[in-house]
Design a protein around this motif. Structure first.
Motif, PDB file in Angstrom:
ATOM      1  N   ARG A   1       0.834  -1.212   0.000  1.00 17.45           N
ATOM      2  CA  ARG A   1       0.000   0.000   0.000  1.00 17.45           C
ATOM      3  C   ARG A   1       0.867   1.259   0.000  1.00 17.45           C
ATOM      4  O   ARG A   1       0.555   2.246  -0.667  1.00 17.45           O
ATOM      5  CB  ARG A   1      -0.933  -0.002   1.224  1.00 17.45           C
TER       6      ARG A   1
ATOM      7  N   ASP B   1       3.908   1.467  -1.210  1.00 16.57           N
ATOM      8  CA  ASP B   1       4.504   1.571  -2.549  1.00 16.57           C
ATOM      9  C   ASP B   1       3.525   2.223  -3.523  1.00 16.57           C
ATOM     10  O   ASP B   1       3.914   3.052  -4.360  1.00 16.57           O
ATOM     11  CB  ASP B   1       4.899   0.185  -3.060  1.00 16.57           C
ATOM     12  N   LYS B   2       2.255   1.832  -3.407  1.00 14.43           N
ATOM     13  CA  LYS B   2       1.240   2.389  -4.295  1.00 14.43           C
ATOM     14  C   LYS B   2       1.058   3.887  -4.053  1.00 14.43           C
ATOM     15  O   LYS B   2       0.942   4.687  -5.001  1.00 14.43           O
ATOM     16  CB  LYS B   2      -0.080   1.656  -4.084  1.00 14.43           C
TER      17      LYS B   2
ATOM     18  N   ARG C   1       3.303   5.853  -2.871  1.00 18.10           N
ATOM     19  CA  ARG C   1       4.522   6.508  -3.341  1.00 18.10           C
ATOM     20  C   ARG C   1       4.483   6.727  -4.857  1.00 18.10           C
ATOM     21  O   ARG C   1       4.945   7.735  -5.370  1.00 18.10           O
ATOM     22  CB  ARG C   1       5.719   5.655  -2.955  1.00 18.10           C
ATOM     23  N   GLU C   2       3.900   5.756  -5.567  1.00 17.79           N
ATOM     24  CA  GLU C   2       3.799   5.872  -7.023  1.00 17.79           C
ATOM     25  C   GLU C   2       2.821   6.971  -7.446  1.00 17.79           C
ATOM     26  O   GLU C   2       2.981   7.610  -8.484  1.00 17.79           O
ATOM     27  CB  GLU C   2       3.350   4.538  -7.618  1.00 17.79           C
ATOM     28  N   GLN C   3       1.784   7.171  -6.615  1.00  9.21           N
ATOM     29  CA  GLN C   3       0.715   8.092  -6.997  1.00  9.21           C
ATOM     30  C   GLN C   3       0.890   9.508  -6.451  1.00  9.21           C
ATOM     31  O   GLN C   3       0.140  10.404  -6.829  1.00  9.21           O
ATOM     32  CB  GLN C   3      -0.636   7.539  -6.505  1.00  9.21           C
ATOM     33  N   ASP C   4       1.847   9.714  -5.535  1.00  9.93           N
ATOM     34  CA  ASP C   4       1.895  11.018  -4.868  1.00  9.93           C
ATOM     35  C   ASP C   4       2.462  12.130  -5.748  1.00  9.93           C
ATOM     36  O   ASP C   4       2.288  13.307  -5.459  1.00  9.93           O
ATOM     37  CB  ASP C   4       2.670  10.923  -3.547  1.00  9.93           C
ATOM     38  N   SER C   5       3.157  11.768  -6.826  1.00  8.36           N
ATOM     39  CA  SER C   5       3.672  12.770  -7.779  1.00  8.36           C
ATOM     40  C   SER C   5       4.457  13.871  -7.077  1.00  8.36           C
ATOM     41  O   SER C   5       4.256  15.065  -7.311  1.00  8.36           O
ATOM     42  CB  SER C   5       2.511  13.374  -8.578  1.00  8.36           C
TER      43      SER C   5
END
Length: 696
Positions: free
Chosen positions: A202, A204-205, A207-211
């Motif tokens: 969760r 990691d996800k 972190r990928e979406q925080d831009s």
């Protein structure tokens, strides 16, 4: 792995006066002694002590601590002895290595013994030299980093559980938060692999979406403070998976309900800037009430200092912000080790004053399990702050009571506590303290700790002290009762018993003191016949039946003894002073006092019977009545009025049956004696509110 010259250079970088030759000798010694030994990873075994020594240089510890790290496994795992260490490296290093070795040996004990004994050794070793703990924490951290190489799942689980239960909290207790977090993270992965994998995925996800959201928030905080003229360094990070998991468990919420996953750290140049920056943040973004903590004005026991607050960023996101000076950050990063100052007299610095309480717990604890319970209470709980009337600050666990506070001030004050005021108002002793409370303890010269306090105290020191006091009182009163029984037994032997006969009897019974014999008699650990034989050998040889030598000529007084300590008043018949009583004596149990007409006795009991008497003075007792009242308004008030007029305190009132027009109750009353209880019954029976009254 650090090379020899690299390790020496690290030490010389912060300690130019370090003995380079001695460090080189310790490095070579550990390599030679461990020789061809291998770790589970396949690496040479000596790589482990070398890496632990490297961790000690990260903490900038002194030369002796670094050498101890290099040598800490040589005595346990090679042919080297403590004497060898002392002859080669001096008595100080030998003492430190011996301390760490003793801790390591505990880990080979059975699991049910190991945890308690580990804590006992830890506390005693730390009280002598805190460097023992620092080296051991480094040893455990490096072992956790290589835990994956251990093939046995059970062993990995055991080491991880021990780490998260004992080592990580101890690291936190001395302010070594980096060690604590890494230990928790590594242990969590092995103890809860599914939870760890889920939370990590969760994160990691996110972190990928925080831009770049974390960097944006950090920049916004820095700009807001820069506009106010405060130059700071701001860093942001996600919370550790273990921290999130624990918060989910404590709050009983899902991952999606955890709102403050991001935390930001603001480093300032001065304490004044910390408070100025806090004001700017609170006026720029909405502050979440109840989430502000000031650990600068009231530092934690481990020396941790910082301001903590939580803000709502852009209407929805909650973020945690910590503000501190750079010096505070250095101290908070590695705790006590960050400002290592070892005094000439061999005492650790003031940061570890809490160790004194733990050493008291070691002394007061009765067995390893009790020690483990008390020490865990002392080490692992969250803290609150309370003040004495003179302004002295005390840190206590959440849920602490005035009794805990009193024992924190001083053991003697705790023992003499009879009442308390919180913020000037009288409160029950079981009242939980809140942050900032001013606590005044009311003491009595004749007061003593009560067993009932164990039902609400939360600190290990209070629990250990109370149990110790109760045990000592119990032993003293059982010995006092045993002394009375001894005098009665001595009158039944066919000889005059003097000091010479008593000394001979103690020798035959393999005892050293007469008090030991008195306690054994009172606790029924020895029979009357055995005592008589010890006093006058052969005096019971012609006795045909036990009854002939068990029979007693006079009743034993229980005057001055405390109910619940040397004896128990039986719940089946509720004897009160004035009743004819007998005692049932079972081995290693309190004497059970019954009325002579108790049905339990009539049914036959397999135990030693004692003919008892109350004595001329007594402390009163609890009498139980069975009442039948008319079921109409005012009858309970009438009954209460009768109790008040007869100076009786109601201990409990239980409605047992509603049988209109009657209501039936069982009532326990504090009465002085049988005459007092009889007057109560007469007054109740004369009342129009009472249909029937009888003693249970």
């Amino acid at each position: 792995m650090l090379r020899q010259y690299e390790l020496v250079e690290r030490v010389k970088a912060y300690d130019p006066d370090a003995d380079e030759a001695m460090l080189n000798r310790a490095y070579v010694y550990t390599v030679q002694k461990h020789g061809s030994q291998k770790r589970a990873s396949g690496d040479p075994y000596f790589s482990h002590p070398v890496e632990v020594a490297g961790l000690m240089t990260d903490l900038k510890l002194d030369q002796d601590a670094v050498m101890t790290a290099l040598l800490h496994d040589t005595v346990e795992d090679t042919l080297a002895t403590i004497e060898d260490i002392e002859s080669n490296f001096g008595p100080d290093v030998a003492r430190l290595v011996d301390g760490v070795t003793k801790l390591s040996k505990i880990e080979q004990m059975p699991e049910d013994e190991r945890a308690a004994e580990n804590l006992r050794k830890f506390l005693l070793a730390m009280s002598e030299d805190i460097r023992v703990l620092l080296v051991k924490l480094g040893d455990r951290l490096h072992n956790m980093r290589t835990l994956d190489f251990i093939k046995s799942p059970e062993k990995r689980q055991r080491i991880a559980r021990e780490t998260i239960d004992i080592y990580a909290p101890l690291a936190e207790r001395i302010g070594m938060y980096e060690y604590m977090r890494e230990m928790q993270a590594l242990a969590f992965r092995h103890l809860e692999p599914e939870a760890h994998a889920t939370i990590t995925a969760r994160l990691d996800k996110i972190r990928e979406q925080d831009s770049g959201e974390v960097e944006a928030i950090a920049l916004s905080i820095k700009q807001a403070l820069a506009e106010a003229g405060i130059q700071v360094e701001v860093t942001g990070r996600e919370k550790q998976p273990y921290s999130i998991w624990r918060k989910m468990a404590e709050r009983h919420v899902s991952f999606d309900q955890i709102t403050d996953i991001f935390a930001f750290r603001v480093l300032t140049e001065s304490v004044a800037d910390c408070y100025r920056a806090l004001g700017i943040l609170h006026t720029t973004w909405q502050f979440i009430p109840g989430r502000f903590k000031d650990y600068i004005s009231t530092p934690k026991n481990n020396g941790y200092r910082s301001l903590h607050t939580s803000l709502i960023y852009e209407q929805s996101m909650r973020v945690e912000v910590q503000l501190r000076t750079r010096e505070m950050h250095r101290t908070n990063h590695f705790g006590l080790a960050a400002h290592w100052a070892y005094k000439q007299d061999g005492e650790a610095d003031g940061q570890v004053g809490w160790l004194r309480d733990l050493i008291e717990i070691v002394d007061a604890s009765h067995d390893p399990e009790e020690l483990l319970e008390h020490a865990r209470l002392a080490v692992y709980q969250d803290r609150i702050f309370a003040f004495s009337p003179k302004g002295a600050l005390f840190q206590l666990p959440k849920g602490a009571t005035p009794v805990d506070f009193a024992f924190a001030v001083h053991t003697d004050l705790g023992a003499q506590t009879v009442g308390a005021k919180i913020n000037g108002r009288h409160v029950p002793l079981r009242t939980a303290l809140n942050n900032g409370d001013v606590v005044e303890i009311i003491k009595g010269a004749e007061a003593e700790p009560q067993m009932s306090w164990l039902g609400f105290v939360v600190t290990g020191k209070a629990r250990a002290s109370i149990r110790r006091a109760v045990r000592l009182k119990e032993r003293a009163e059982i010995a006092e009762l045993g002394a009375k029984l001894f005098d009665e037994i001595a009158e039944r032997v066919p000889a005059e018993i003097g000091r010479k006969a008593v000394r001979a009897a103690l020798k035959r019974l393999e005892m050293t003191e007469i008090e030991e014999l008195h306690y054994a008699i009172g606790a029924a650990r020895i029979t009357d016949k055995e005592v008589m034989e010890a006093l006058v050998p052969g005096c019971t040889a012609n006795v045909e039946a036990d009854a002939a030598w068990v029979s007693r000529d006079r009743a034993i007084s229980i005057r001055g003894l405390t109910p619940g300590v040397a004896y128990e008043l039986a719940d089946c018949c509720h004897p009160v002073p004035g009743d004819r009583i007998v005692g049932l004596r079972h081995q290693n149990e309190r004497i059970e006092v019954h009325r002579i007409d108790c049905l339990v006795l009539a049914n036959g009991v397999d135990s030693d019977w004692l003919d008892l008497q109350w004595g001329k003075q007594s402390n009163g007792a609890v009498g139980r009545l069975r009442l039948t009242l008319y079921d109409r308004p005012g009858t309970l008030a009438d009954m209460a009025g009768i109790f008040a007029r007869n100076h009786v305190n109601v201990r409990s009132l239980v409605q047992t049956q509603l049988d209109h027009p009657f209501t039936h109750y069982n009532i326990d009353l504090d009465v002085q004696d049988l005459a007092h209880l009889t007057r109560m019954l007469s007054a109740l029976r004369a009342s129009d509110a009472v249909a029937d009254a009888e003693r249970v």
